[in-house]
Design an enzyme around this catalytic site. Sequence first.
Site, PDB file in Angstrom:
ATOM      1  N   CYS A 170       0.786  -1.248   0.000  1.00  0.00           N
ATOM      2  CA  CYS A 170       0.000   0.000   0.000  1.00  0.00           C
ATOM      3  C   CYS A 170       0.816   1.296   0.000  1.00  0.00           C
ATOM      4  CB  CYS A 170      -0.986   0.052   1.176  1.00  0.00           C
ATOM      5  SG  CYS A 170      -2.303  -1.171   1.083  1.00  0.00           S
ATOM      6  N   ASP A 171       2.135   1.236   0.070  1.00  0.00           N
ATOM      7  CA  ASP A 171       2.894   2.493   0.061  1.00  0.00           C
ATOM      8  C   ASP A 171       4.289   2.276  -0.537  1.00  0.00           C
ATOM      9  OD1 ASP A 171       3.022   5.227   0.477  1.00  0.00           O
ATOM     10  OD2 ASP A 171       3.802   5.053   2.514  1.00  0.00           O
ATOM     11  N   VAL A 172       4.342   1.632  -1.694  1.00  0.00           N
ATOM     12  CA  VAL A 172       5.614   1.383  -2.364  1.00  0.00           C
ATOM     13  C   VAL A 172       6.132   2.683  -2.965  1.00  0.00           C
ATOM     14  CG1 VAL A 172       6.791   0.088  -4.178  1.00  0.00           C
ATOM     15  CG2 VAL A 172       4.928  -0.984  -2.881  1.00  0.00           C
TER      16      VAL A 172
END
Length: 208
Positions: free
Chosen positions: A52-54
Site C-alpha cells: 500500500c505504500d511502495v
Amino acid sequence: MPKGSLNSILFTGSSKSKRKVVDWKTRFEIALGTARGLLYLHEECRDHIIHCDVKPESILLDGDLSPNLVDFWLAKLVGRDFSHVPTTTRGTRGYLAPEWISGLPITPKVDVYSFGTTLLEIISGRRNLDLKVQDSSLFYFPPWLATQIQQGNTMNIVEEGVAEEANMEEVRSLCVVALLCIQEDEEVRPSMMQVVQMLEGKMEPQTP
C-alpha cells in the site's frame, strides 16, 4: 540499513556521488529485487499482503545495495479467498493508483502501479511528479517517457552519467514494464509474477 533508502541515493547528494553509486547494473538489480519482494508479499507468504505504500523511501538498501521493503503501517492482509479490500487509508501522492483516488476497493494491483512509478524513477533518476522543472511537458514524467519510447529516444530517458554504460534495449524493456504497471485500468496491469518474469527475460513485455 547501511546504504539508507533508495530515495536518498536517487534524489539527494551531489550528482557525482549518485553516478558513482547508482550505475545501471545496480539500478536494474534494485528494480528486480523490489519486484521479487512484492511478488513474495502478494503470492508466496502465508497471508497475502498488499504493501500500500511502495515508493523509494520504503525501499532500504543493505551493504550490497540489495533492496528491502519497509514501512508496512499501511499494509493490508488479503485472505486467499478474495482479492478486493475496502480501505480509507491513503498512500503517498504521486504513487497512488487511480482506483484508490476514486475510493474504490483496492487489490494487489495498487502495489503494481506504485512499483511502476518507482521503476520510472529508478530508470530516470528524477521524480515522477516535479513542478520545479523548466519544461512544463516534464511536470508529470510518464507521458513524456511514453513519447520518447514511441520515438525511439531511449537514451533521453536514463539519468545523465548512466546512459553511457546502460544497455539501451534493457532500458527500453524496463520502461515498457513500468508503463504497463501504471495503466489506469487495473485489469490491464500485469501481476507482480508477470512483472518479475518480464524483468528476468522470461516474458516479452508488450508496449501498451
